[in-house]
Design a protein around this motif. Structure first.
Motif, mmCIF file in Angstrom:
data_model
loop_
_atom_site.group_PDB
_atom_site.id
_atom_site.type_symbol
_atom_site.label_atom_id
_atom_site.label_comp_id
_atom_site.label_asym_id
_atom_site.label_seq_id
_atom_site.Cartn_x
_atom_site.Cartn_y
_atom_site.Cartn_z
ATOM 1 N N HIS A 65 120.013 77.442 -4.295
ATOM 2 C CA HIS A 65 120.550 77.260 -2.950
ATOM 3 C C HIS A 65 122.023 76.887 -3.085
ATOM 4 O O HIS A 65 122.366 75.759 -3.415
ATOM 5 C CB HIS A 65 119.777 76.160 -2.206
ATOM 6 N N LEU A 70 122.334 72.744 5.227
ATOM 7 C CA LEU A 70 122.203 73.523 6.458
ATOM 8 C C LEU A 70 123.531 73.550 7.200
ATOM 9 O O LEU A 70 124.328 72.613 7.110
ATOM 10 C CB LEU A 70 121.141 72.894 7.372
ATOM 11 N N ASP A 71 123.744 74.604 7.958
ATOM 12 C CA ASP A 71 124.970 74.754 8.745
ATOM 13 C C ASP A 71 124.850 73.928 10.028
ATOM 14 O O ASP A 71 124.383 74.416 11.053
ATOM 15 C CB ASP A 71 125.201 76.225 9.068
ATOM 16 N N ILE A 72 125.233 72.652 9.930
ATOM 17 C CA ILE A 72 125.190 71.773 11.102
ATOM 18 C C ILE A 72 126.592 71.301 11.497
ATOM 19 O O ILE A 72 126.748 70.372 12.270
ATOM 20 C CB ILE A 72 124.264 70.550 10.866
ATOM 21 N N SER A 83 122.941 67.246 5.845
ATOM 22 C CA SER A 83 122.635 68.688 5.845
ATOM 23 C C SER A 83 121.870 69.088 4.588
ATOM 24 O O SER A 83 120.992 69.939 4.638
ATOM 25 C CB SER A 83 123.917 69.514 6.001
ATOM 26 N N GLU A 87 117.956 70.449 4.485
ATOM 27 C CA GLU A 87 117.572 71.719 3.878
ATOM 28 C C GLU A 87 116.439 71.520 2.872
ATOM 29 O O GLU A 87 115.475 72.289 2.843
ATOM 30 C CB GLU A 87 118.752 72.385 3.182
ATOM 31 N N ALA A 90 113.194 70.906 4.750
ATOM 32 C CA ALA A 90 112.699 72.161 5.336
ATOM 33 C C ALA A 90 112.106 73.059 4.252
ATOM 34 O O ALA A 90 111.044 73.665 4.453
ATOM 35 C CB ALA A 90 113.824 72.884 6.072
ATOM 36 N N ASN A 96 111.417 76.662 8.928
ATOM 37 C CA ASN A 96 112.728 77.220 9.231
ATOM 38 C C ASN A 96 113.549 76.130 9.895
ATOM 39 O O ASN A 96 113.055 75.390 10.735
ATOM 40 C CB ASN A 96 112.610 78.423 10.176
ATOM 41 N N ALA A 97 114.780 76.048 9.537
ATOM 42 C CA ALA A 97 115.645 75.009 10.106
ATOM 43 C C ALA A 97 116.237 75.499 11.423
ATOM 44 O O ALA A 97 117.343 76.011 11.475
ATOM 45 C CB ALA A 97 116.735 74.651 9.116
ATOM 46 N N THR A 98 115.466 75.386 12.472
ATOM 47 C CA THR A 98 115.927 75.790 13.790
ATOM 48 C C THR A 98 115.740 74.628 14.756
ATOM 49 O O THR A 98 115.029 73.671 14.483
ATOM 50 C CB THR A 98 115.138 77.012 14.311
ATOM 51 N N ASN A 113 108.730 80.438 4.868
ATOM 52 C CA ASN A 113 109.893 81.329 4.789
ATOM 53 C C ASN A 113 109.615 82.515 3.920
ATOM 54 O O ASN A 113 108.966 82.512 2.974
ATOM 55 C CB ASN A 113 111.097 80.558 4.248
#
Length: 113
Positions: A65, A70-72, A83, A87, A90, A96-98, A113
């Motif tokens: 990774h 994560l894109d926060i 972040s 990740e 998750a 899923n990181a939504t 995933n």
């Protein structure tokens, strides 16, 4: 590495900011069964490390990774840490990181995933 016990819940995050040390550690980690390996920094750095190790395969690019997190919109060290932890959580939960706001099923139901 021989003093570290790796199991199905082990996560490694490479972030020493020393390219040579990170590359050496990445080489060691790729030879383990660690389920989660992450690297801090740009994707180009990860690709270069893999190339320098002669291990730049699609499998290794998918396994590691990088960049980690994560894109926060994280900017500070504390935000970046959040972040990364999010990740990793998750990943191990198979989630899923939504945003939960947009989730149609129970918040405790996750798709692998």
């Amino acid at each position: 590495m021989d003093k570290i016990e790796i199991d199905e819940q082990t996560a490694f995050a490479l972030m020493t900011h020393n390219y040579n040390y990170d590359t050496e550690l990445l080489n060691l980690l790729l030879n383990t069964n660690a389920p989660y390996i992450g690297t801090l920094g740009p994707k180009k750095k990860l690709i270069k490390m893999l190339e320098d190790l002669n291990l730049n395969t699609e499998e290794n690019q998918n396994r590691v990774h990088g960049p980690i997190g994560l894109d926060i919109g994280a900017e500070t060290a504390e935000e970046i840490a959040i972040s990364i932890i999010a990740e990793i959580k998750a990943f191990f939960a198979g989630a899923n990181a939504t945003s939960l706001k947009n989730k149609k099923n129970s918040i405790h139901t996750h798709q692998i995933n």
